[in-house]
Design a protein around this motif. Structure first.
Motif, PDB file in Angstrom:
ATOM      1  N   ARG A  33      10.098  17.495  -7.878  1.00  0.00           N
ATOM      2  CA  ARG A  33       9.481  18.713  -6.519  1.00  0.00           C
ATOM      3  C   ARG A  33       7.772  17.951  -6.506  1.00  0.00           C
ATOM      4  NH1 ARG A  33      10.634  23.235  -5.650  1.00  0.00           N
ATOM      5  NH2 ARG A  33       8.819  24.605  -5.851  1.00  0.00           N
ATOM      6  N   HIS A  34       7.757  18.417  -6.996  1.00  0.00           N
ATOM      7  CA  HIS A  34       5.525  18.949  -7.346  1.00  0.00           C
ATOM      8  C   HIS A  34       4.993  17.283  -7.561  1.00  0.00           C
ATOM      9  CE1 HIS A  34       6.044  23.478  -8.928  1.00  0.00           C
ATOM     10  NE2 HIS A  34       6.432  23.482  -7.428  1.00  0.00           N
ATOM     11  N   LEU A  35       6.240  16.555  -8.308  1.00  0.00           N
ATOM     12  CA  LEU A  35       5.936  15.032  -8.765  1.00  0.00           C
ATOM     13  C   LEU A  35       5.257  14.197  -7.590  1.00  0.00           C
ATOM     14  CD1 LEU A  35       5.005  13.681 -10.766  1.00  0.00           C
ATOM     15  CD2 LEU A  35       7.070  13.144 -11.253  1.00  0.00           C
ATOM     16  N   TYR A  36       6.469  14.737  -7.102  1.00  0.00           N
ATOM     17  CA  TYR A  36       6.386  14.113  -5.340  1.00  0.00           C
ATOM     18  C   TYR A  36       5.508  14.555  -3.942  1.00  0.00           C
ATOM     19  CZ  TYR A  36      10.868  10.764  -6.395  1.00  0.00           C
ATOM     20  OH  TYR A  36      11.601   9.892  -7.017  1.00  0.00           O
ATOM     21  N   GLU A  37       5.573  15.973  -4.495  1.00  0.00           N
ATOM     22  CA  GLU A  37       4.581  15.960  -3.096  1.00  0.00           C
ATOM     23  C   GLU A  37       3.387  15.518  -4.061  1.00  0.00           C
ATOM     24  OE1 GLU A  37       6.106  20.689  -2.347  1.00  0.00           O
ATOM     25  OE2 GLU A  37       4.742  20.290  -4.015  1.00  0.00           O
ATOM     26  N   VAL A  38       2.501  15.187  -4.592  1.00  0.00           N
ATOM     27  CA  VAL A  38       1.633  14.838  -5.356  1.00  0.00           C
ATOM     28  C   VAL A  38       1.791  13.328  -5.842  1.00  0.00           C
ATOM     29  CG1 VAL A  38      -0.098  14.033  -7.597  1.00  0.00           C
ATOM     30  CG2 VAL A  38       0.697  16.370  -7.388  1.00  0.00           C
ATOM     31  N   TRP A  39       2.635  12.369  -5.324  1.00  0.00           N
ATOM     32  CA  TRP A  39       2.196  11.214  -5.685  1.00  0.00           C
ATOM     33  C   TRP A  39       3.054  11.176  -4.147  1.00  0.00           C
ATOM     34  CZ3 TRP A  39       7.406   7.720  -6.103  1.00  0.00           C
ATOM     35  CH2 TRP A  39       7.235   6.145  -6.179  1.00  0.00           C
ATOM     36  N   GLU A  40       3.584  11.157  -3.296  1.00  0.00           N
ATOM     37  CA  GLU A  40       3.394  11.080  -2.199  1.00  0.00           C
ATOM     38  C   GLU A  40       2.647  10.282  -0.947  1.00  0.00           C
ATOM     39  OE1 GLU A  40       4.664  13.135   2.417  1.00  0.00           O
ATOM     40  OE2 GLU A  40       6.052  13.019   0.819  1.00  0.00           O
ATOM     41  N   PRO A  41       1.301  11.535  -0.905  1.00  0.00           N
ATOM     42  CA  PRO A  41       0.184  10.658  -0.281  1.00  0.00           C
ATOM     43  C   PRO A  41      -0.977   9.947  -1.113  1.00  0.00           C
ATOM     44  CG  PRO A  41       0.261  13.302  -1.097  1.00  0.00           C
ATOM     45  CD  PRO A  41       1.297  13.201  -1.434  1.00  0.00           C
ATOM     46  N   LEU A  42      -0.635   9.974  -2.516  1.00  0.00           N
ATOM     47  CA  LEU A  42      -1.365   8.731  -3.372  1.00  0.00           C
ATOM     48  C   LEU A  42      -0.927   7.537  -2.996  1.00  0.00           C
ATOM     49  CD1 LEU A  42      -2.503  10.666  -6.640  1.00  0.00           C
ATOM     50  CD2 LEU A  42      -3.515  10.179  -4.599  1.00  0.00           C
ATOM     51  N   ALA A  43       0.660   6.981  -2.674  1.00  0.00           N
ATOM     52  CA  ALA A  43       1.261   6.078  -2.608  1.00  0.00           C
ATOM     53  C   ALA A  43       1.025   5.588  -1.307  1.00  0.00           C
ATOM     54  CB  ALA A  43       2.309   6.444  -3.318  1.00  0.00           C
ATOM     55  N   VAL A  44       1.028   5.897  -0.514  1.00  0.00           N
ATOM     56  CA  VAL A  44       1.082   6.062   0.981  1.00  0.00           C
ATOM     57  C   VAL A  44      -0.663   5.872   1.149  1.00  0.00           C
ATOM     58  CG1 VAL A  44       0.779   7.081   3.250  1.00  0.00           C
ATOM     59  CG2 VAL A  44       2.632   7.876   1.640  1.00  0.00           C
ATOM     60  N   GLN A  45      -1.174   6.220   0.560  1.00  0.00           N
ATOM     61  CA  GLN A  45      -3.183   5.702   0.093  1.00  0.00           C
ATOM     62  C   GLN A  45      -3.045   4.704   0.164  1.00  0.00           C
ATOM     63  OE1 GLN A  45      -5.212   6.524   2.511  1.00  0.00           O
ATOM     64  NE2 GLN A  45      -7.536   5.978   1.868  1.00  0.00           N
ATOM     65  N   ALA A  46      -2.355   4.029  -1.548  1.00  0.00           N
ATOM     66  CA  ALA A  46      -2.618   3.029  -1.834  1.00  0.00           C
ATOM     67  C   ALA A  46      -2.033   2.307  -1.153  1.00  0.00           C
ATOM     68  CB  ALA A  46      -2.018   3.381  -3.068  1.00  0.00           C
ATOM     69  N   SER A  47      -0.819   1.815  -0.553  1.00  0.00           N
ATOM     70  CA  SER A  47      -0.725   1.298   0.080  1.00  0.00           C
ATOM     71  C   SER A  47      -1.439   0.618   1.576  1.00  0.00           C
ATOM     72  CB  SER A  47       0.619   1.145   0.985  1.00  0.00           C
ATOM     73  OG  SER A  47       1.776   1.285  -0.271  1.00  0.00           O
ATOM     74  N   ARG A  48      -2.002   1.307   1.680  1.00  0.00           N
ATOM     75  CA  ARG A  48      -2.920   1.338   3.281  1.00  0.00           C
ATOM     76  C   ARG A  48      -4.287   0.832   2.667  1.00  0.00           C
ATOM     77  NH1 ARG A  48      -3.533   5.731   5.135  1.00  0.00           N
ATOM     78  NH2 ARG A  48      -1.877   6.400   6.610  1.00  0.00           N
TER      79      ARG A  48
END
Length: 250
Positions: free
Chosen positions: A89-104
């Protein structure tokens, strides 16, 4: 002429190089499960296996503890970290916003480079082909590497070195997690969709499709690792994991 250091290397630079080599070798063995989750790593044994002195191996293990792939034992030594539900859960909480911003940002780079294709887009496209080939022959480890390379390729394409350094800290934990469960067909298809949105330069759609993918990925990880009867290795991603974590590495 440079003096010899305590571990017998010519100088500190060589020791750093050996430490980096040891770090990479141990890291790869963790990710491909030659060192099973929960297994204890003995510094002397790892040094013998890598044909190195114990000093760079000790430094490598210390670095991998900081990365979150190894954890210190209560009294002495280290073991390969076992992921708990809270870790995922903690890993995805950090990865989610970073992955979304990277794609943007990656889609923005494409739009700004049009009509030329920006550096990195062809490499990103190649990771999709590599994943498809690996899936066709049921090569789990190679498919995991291709999926990880896809997400790393998006970060590289976005052209933000700070984001790249931040994501690098998560990359190996993500690869370890990806290797613990099978990748459903619909999630492989999502990679293709993300790529198409990035390649078209559509920031908002690229980020939205990435958000959906990351959340699906988390749901699959939690379900296959903690809620199902299996361990998510139907595509050959497991390599003899020691589920009870007891005993030393063999």
């Amino acid at each position: 002429m440079a003096g010899s250091t305590a571990d017998g290397t010519a100088d500190g630079t060589e020791r750093i190089s050996l430490s980096a080599q040891a770090r990479e070798a141990v890291r790869q063995r963790i990710v491909d499960r030659r060192y099973p989750l929960g297994s204890r790593l003995v510094e002397r044994e790892v040094a013998e296996e890598l044909r190195m002195s114990r000093v760079p191996v000790r430094e490598a293990m210390r670095a991998l503890v900081a990365e979150g792939l190894l954890e210190l034992l209560p009294h002495s030594g280290v073991r390969v970290r076992r992921l708990e539900r809270s870790d995922v859960r903690h890993l995805y909480e950090v990865w989610e916003p970073l992955a979304v911003q990277a794609s943007r940002l990656a889609a923005r780079q494409v739009a700004q480079s049009a009509p030329a294709e920006p550096p990195g887009l062809a490499a990103l496209r190649a990771t999709l082909h590599q994943a498809e080939q690996a899936s066709d022959v049921d090569d789990g480890p190679r498919e995991v590497a291709a999926h990880t390379a896809f997400h790393e390729g998006i970060v590289a394409l976005c052209g933000n070195p700070l984001l790249a350094r931040t994501m690098e800290q998560l990359s190996w934990q993500l690869q370890l997690l990806f290797g613990m469960r099978a990748e459903p067909d619909h999630m492989r298809a999502q990679h293709g969709l993300i790529y198409r949105h990035i390649a078209s330069g559509d920031e908002e759609t690229a980020s939205a499709s990435t958000l959906l993918h990351v959340r699906d990925s988390q749901a699959v990880a939690l379900r296959s690792l903690f809620e199902g009867s299996g361990n998510g290795n139907s595509h050959g991603h497991g390599h003899g994991s020691n589920s009870d974590g007891g005993g030393s590495r063999t």
